[in-house]
Design a protein around this motif. Structure first.
Motif, short mmCIF file in Angstrom:
data_model
loop_
_atom_site.label_atom_id
_atom_site.label_comp_id
_atom_site.label_asym_id
_atom_site.label_seq_id
_atom_site.Cartn_x
_atom_site.Cartn_y
_atom_site.Cartn_z
N LEU A 141 33.34 22.18 18.26
CA LEU A 141 32.42 21.30 17.53
C LEU A 141 33.17 20.82 16.29
N ALA A 189 22.34 25.59 14.41
CA ALA A 189 22.79 24.24 14.74
C ALA A 189 24.10 24.26 15.50
N VAL A 190 25.01 25.13 15.08
CA VAL A 190 26.29 25.23 15.77
C VAL A 190 26.09 25.84 17.15
N ARG A 193 24.73 23.38 19.75
CA ARG A 193 25.65 22.33 20.18
C ARG A 193 26.81 22.87 20.99
N HIS A 222 34.56 24.30 14.89
CA HIS A 222 33.95 25.54 15.37
C HIS A 222 34.30 25.73 16.84
N LEU B 255 27.24 24.43 9.14
CA LEU B 255 26.93 23.04 9.47
C LEU B 255 25.61 22.67 8.81
N GLN B 256 25.61 21.56 8.09
CA GLN B 256 24.37 21.12 7.45
C GLN B 256 23.35 20.68 8.50
N GLN B 257 22.10 21.01 8.24
CA GLN B 257 20.97 20.64 9.12
C GLN B 257 21.00 21.35 10.44
#
Lengths: 257, 257
Positions: A141, A189-190, A193, A222, B255-257
DNA sequence: CGGGCTTGGTTGTATATACAGGCTAGTGCA
DNA sequence: TGCACTAGCCTGTATATACAACCAAGCCCG
């Protein structure tokens, strides 16, 4: 305006490096031959030969007997900086590369990003969020920030066809790169994704790259801990490298007992 | 017995490297001068000059105008391989280094270790298990295997006073190093020795080093994800390096958001 | 006895020259 | 038209030569 005290082969080298850095000489462009340097710079061919040979050793140019001397292209240039293109790596393994672009936008730089990129308050940066996949499985990512005036046409790029790092390398040769590698537990979030579960750690690579003497891009990369590893093999120049370690031994990450 | 097809400057280089690797030429020893090589090897001084100059660039020797050419000492040689000593790193930061030796023994090599070290079946290896601490806090668990005949006096060393990697470098200059970096969730044995909880990932570095053309040591280096990071800064030769990234930005791993 | 100078050895650089080998493009012959 | 060959350019290497700068040790002279 080169210093008078320096050796002439060094002046020659700096002149050629200057042309490369300024963009006058682009990757794959032909560099003046030894005989052309002899006539133009009023040096002997041995001196020109030494300058070009050292530039070869340092990774700036490639030489082909009978053809000429050429500025190293992007792939070869990456050898100097050890900055690798993940798409090339995947294809070199014989797998298929694909990418999903989640974000591609201009935004105000946060304080941290401004500091990393040495940008002034209130300046904008481009923000790109891309997932890179190997055979359809997420493997990186990329959360990247790019200085606005370095690459004004960022929003027009199709990052499913060219990776951001390859695109940046094409704009200008990279002068410097800084890496920081950490092991982290990723946030939600990571994880979403990358398609990994809560127990899986990530290899996080923070990378800053310089061009024209200033930072131009900052990226957080990432990688799922179970699907990715960094490798390096160092040997003195002129030495034959031994065979890399086998996958079996790589798996041996556990301490016995 | 050097190949006839090779350039003579290359033959000269290999002859001198051979003398260094074999121990005939020790660190700080004087290497034959250009004129001595001219007489002994029947080459021109320019050819001898090129061989010695390239050996200088590659870190094998140091030259002093008016004095002579000398084999580089160990500290300078380690620069070639970019292999770092964790004790030096800690002390360079102004912190105190300490070590705990958990194991220091001879044992039969497992199949995986034999493969990594290219050892024959039934051979013994030395096994060292050491925790390295910065200001008393564990920062690396070193799980190292060393080929027996490379370092016969392994069991007599005091690894609280010298790190295994520094000790190995002192036995013979390292020729090659291979690194693999992964993010892992450590098992209980690693967690206890590093003093970390179940949720914390580890940065695992697998390292093999070569000397005299064969692998001599294999190590698994476990680092707590919250207390350790690898850094690298690459710049072309002759370029001034920019300031490293700040700790504030390093912390920005989310990671933002 | 001591300080300055000379001398010889060493590296660093620069040039002119020479030959080998790879490649391209163009010429000339069939 | 098509193929082979050649002339020319380029890099790679090797040598002989030359001069500058540096350093150490020893010599000479005050």
């Amino acid at each position: 305006m080169t210093a008078q005290g320096k050796p002439r082969y060094q002046q020659l080298k700096e002149m050629i490096i200057g042309r490369i850095m300024s963009g006058e000489l682009q990757p794959r462009d032909r560099v003046p031959s030894e005989n052309e340097l002899v006539n133009a710079m009023n040096v002997s061919r041995m001196t020109a030969n030494r300058a070009l040979r050292e530039l070869t050793d340092e990774g700036y140019v490639d030489r082909v007997a009978g053809i000429g001397t050429f500025v190293t292209d992007l792939k070869a240039a990456s050898h100097v900086l050890e900055v690798r293109n993940i798409a090339d790596e995947i294809e070199r393994r014989g797998h298929t590369y694909s990418a999903i672009v989640h974000k591609q936008e201009r935004q105000h730089a946060s304080a941290e990003i401004r500091e990393a990129l040495q940008a002034v308050a209130g300046s904008d940066v481009f923000h790109v969020l891309v997932v890179h996949q190997e055979n359809g499985v997420p493997i990186q990512l990329e959360d990247r920030y790019v200085v606005e005036d370095f690459a004004p046409d960022c929003l027009q790029q199709d990052f499913t066809k060219i990776t951001p790092s390859a695109w940046l390398s094409g704009i200008s040769p990279l002068q410097e790169a800084e890496h920081i590698v950490r092991a982290t537990m990723p946030g939600k979030a990571v994880r979403e994704r990358l398609g990994i579960d809560e127990q899986e750690p990530c290899l996080l690579v923070l990378r800053r790259t310089w061009a024209h003497g200033r930072p131009v891009s900052f990226a957080r990369l990432h990688h799922p801990g179970s699907r990715f590893e960094l490798t390096g093999h160092y040997a003195p120049p002129g030495t034959k490298k031994s065979n890399p370690i086998t996958a079996d031994v790589i798996e041996l990450g556990k301490l016995q007992q």
